[in-house]
Scaffold this motif. Structure first.
Motif, PDB file in Angstrom:
ATOM      1  N   ALA A 127       1.113  -0.899  -0.116  1.00  0.00           N
ATOM      2  CA  ALA A 127       0.090   0.032  -0.492  1.00  0.00           C
ATOM      3  C   ALA A 127       0.612   1.479   0.092  1.00  0.00           C
ATOM      4  N   LYS A 178      -5.407 -11.151  -6.706  1.00  0.00           N
ATOM      5  CA  LYS A 178      -4.871  -9.960  -6.668  1.00  0.00           C
ATOM      6  C   LYS A 178      -6.483  -9.071  -6.701  1.00  0.00           C
ATOM      7  N   LEU A 222     -11.561  -0.823   8.909  1.00  0.00           N
ATOM      8  CA  LEU A 222     -12.978   0.006   9.015  1.00  0.00           C
ATOM      9  C   LEU A 222     -12.571   1.657   9.849  1.00  0.00           C
ATOM     10  N   ASN A 223     -12.117   1.901   9.167  1.00  0.00           N
ATOM     11  CA  ASN A 223     -11.281   3.389   9.166  1.00  0.00           C
ATOM     12  C   ASN A 223     -12.596   4.452   8.700  1.00  0.00           C
ATOM     13  N   GLY A 244     -14.453   7.037   6.329  1.00  0.00           N
ATOM     14  CA  GLY A 244     -13.408   8.613   5.564  1.00  0.00           C
ATOM     15  C   GLY A 244     -14.211   9.246   4.662  1.00  0.00           C
ATOM     16  N   GLY A 281     -13.904   8.516   1.318  1.00  0.00           N
ATOM     17  CA  GLY A 281     -13.588   7.519   0.526  1.00  0.00           C
ATOM     18  C   GLY A 281     -13.450   7.115   0.313  1.00  0.00           C
ATOM     19  N   PHE A 328      -4.455  11.130  -1.628  1.00  0.00           N
ATOM     20  CA  PHE A 328      -5.248   9.646  -1.481  1.00  0.00           C
ATOM     21  C   PHE A 328      -5.303   9.523  -0.015  1.00  0.00           C
TER      22      PHE A 328
END
Ligand code: NAD
Ligand code: UGA
Length: 478
Positions: free
Chosen positions: A177, A229, A275-276, A278, A280, A347
């Motif tokens: 990430a 993936k 599970l945060n 925001g 989007g 982002f």
């Protein structure tokens, strides 16, 4: 060059694509395998020049820990070049790490992956490779792409001197990430290798074993690897959309989404990650990979499955739209001529990547309404913001309607604003001095916290209105 099929020794690796995946991944391989020469090739000369820039602050990808690794290995066993020909010729293993965006036009437009860059790579490899070469799909690809690559490579089974050349094809998707790429590469949850021939699988596996425990290296067939993936990204995005849908319900009912996600995530069967809630999900991959999954499902006539996954994208778009609508409503239904500051354009934090950033969508909506935006981000360049907002006028001297300004200084960005929208959770925004900000803002001033990182009590105590995503106000008990 080592092309001995009985040996696992790899001397030369080539990676096509020096982007957010190719650059960091190859830097880590080079650092961990000092006996292997790693060459990263890109057709983009500007990008290659930046990777070779003497000033390591100028390398084109910002990732914590990356420049230190590049400093250790660049021009020792890690090289960035535009010389595709020699890099392919010398390689024992070639990683294809090029972009695979959504097709913009033609068959499958808006859903299917555009594979023209991958196909081009396969043709270039087919033309230039010598002897036996392992070709690794590092890019995220639709399931069964390996078959296409294989067909192209098999049609190039002799070189110009009629020498036989052979290929093994592997799928080795990347799970890093952005913002945590180096840590993810050094300590991956798993390394996935899909393939058909054991020699190639073992050869690639040996490279990872230089730093990844063997039990974390998972081998599957090609199609399972390619599909895993897409499914991994779809599952992660699904969790974000799930909690974002609940954020709206929290606001409507007086619940608090932070408390709800904590309570739900403590169930070990569910888990706490992703599970945060925001503004989007953004980033170059979640949306495109789900759309690609939807396309594949429809292709195989699995329309109910396609509809299920498509809803994840729809909820994401809705979350961004509803935040914008709420801001306009709180500002008396009118933002025409109002100055609104956007804090954060990437982002997510710790990256300079703006692809699919929620900030772009929200900025666009507000500019269409006539707002004047002041934009700050600690790592995104002025030039990048100008590209992302190309449909709107930049106003360097004063502010006019539907225009935006870039600000290097966060306090400068907040001066005279009617409202602030926090869109990216950069650490430096957590410690802002709201007493002095409030003095410099127009009243009544609003702070919209879409990441739930600001101190709402301090903001309110300094005379500003505060809205926090997923926080319902206390409703009267019936
Ligand atoms: P990117 O756009 O940052 O980089 C791709 C690079 O490939 C570009 O610099 C482009 O110039 C180069 N390129 C394309 N065709 C070429 C060719 N024929 N010869 C030489 N260079 C060529 O893309 P990225 O973010 O690194 O993503 C690459 C792939 O990895 C995508 O499939 C993506 O879905 C996947 N992925 C990305 C991430 C991420 O965090 N960005 C994570 C996991 C997987
Ligand atoms: C994601 C996956 O996490 C990686 O495993 C994958 O390799 C990569 O996509 C890819 O294929 O490109 P990335 O997009 O870089 O990585 O970043 P994430 O941390 O997944 O965040 C994606 C978006 O979701 C961000 O906008 C982030 O703010 C948002 N998010 C994430 C939330 O809103 N809430 C969360 O709980 C987690």
């Amino acid at each position: 060059m080592n092309k001995n099929l009985n040996s696992f020794e790899v001397l030369n690796i080539c990676c096509i694509g020096a982007g957010y995946v190719g650059g960091p991944t190859m830097a880590v391989i080079a650092d961990k395998c000092r006996n292997i020469k790693v060459t990263v090739v890109d057709k983009n000369s500007k990008r290659i020049n930046l990777w070779n820039d003497i000033n390591l602050d100028n390398i084109p990808v910002f990732e914590p820990g990356l420049k230190e690794i590049v400093a250790r290995v660049r021009n020792k066993n890690l090289f960035f070049t535009q010389n595709l020909k020699d890099s392919i010729k010398n390689a024992d293993i070639i990683f294809i790490s090029v972009n695979t965006p959504i097709k913009q036009s033609g068959l499958g437009a808006g859903f299917a992956s555009d594979l023209k860059w991958v196909e081009k790579c396969a043709r270039q490899i087919g033309e230039l490779a010598l002897g036996h070469t392992i070709v690794v799909e590092k890019s995220t690809l639709p399931v069964r792409t390996a078959r296409v690559i294989k067909q192209i490579l098999n049609s190039a089974s002799t070189d110009n001197n009629s020498n036989k050349r052979t290929f093994s094809i592997l799928s080795n998707p990347e799970f890093l990430a952005e913002g945590t790429a180096i840590n993810d590469l050094l300590y991956p949850d798993r390394v996935l290798i899909g393939g058909e021939d054991d020699y190639a699988i073992q050869t690639l596996s040996k490279i990872y074993q230089n730093w990844v425990p063997q039990k974390k290296i998972l081998t599957t067939n090609l199609w399972s690897s390619e599909l895993s993936k897409l499914v991994s990204n779809a599952f992660l995005a699904q969790r974000v959309s799930s909690i974002n849908s609940i954020s709206a319900l929290c606001e409507a009912t007086g619940a608090n989404v932070k408390e709800v996600s904590n309570a739900v995530g403590l169930d070990s069967r569910i888990g706490r990650e992703f599970l945060n809630s925001g503004p989007g999900f953004g980033g170059s991959c979640f949306k495109k990979d789900i759309l690609n999954l939807v396309y594949l499902c429809r292709f195989f006539n699995l329309n109910e499955v396609a509809d299920f996954w498509y809803q994840i994208v729809l909820i994401n778009d809705w979350q961004q739209k509803r935040i914008y609508e709420l801001i306009v409503k709180k500002l008396f239904g009118n933002v025409d001529g109002k100055i609104i500051t956007i804090l954060g354009f990437s982002f997510k934090s710790n990256t300079n990547d703006t692809r699919e950033s929620p900030a772009i969508k929200i900025a666009n909506y507000l500019l269409i309404e006539g707002a004047q935006l002041k934009i700050h981000d600690p790592k995104v360049s002025h030039q990048q913001i100008a590209m992302d907002l190309k449909d709107f006028q930049e106003d360097k001297n004063g502010m006019s309607l539907n225009s935006w300004q870039f600000s290097k200084d966060v306090y400068e960005a907040l001066k005279n604003s009617d409202a602030v929208i926090l869109t990216t959770e950069w650490e430096e925004y957590k410690g802002l001095d709201w007493r002095s900000i409030s003095k410099s803002m127009r009243k009544p001033g609003w702070v919209f916290d879409t990441r739930k990182i600001l101190n709402g009590i301090e903001i309110k105590n300094n005379g500003l209105n505060y809205w926090c995503l997923g926080e319902g106000s206390d409703l009267e008990m019936i």
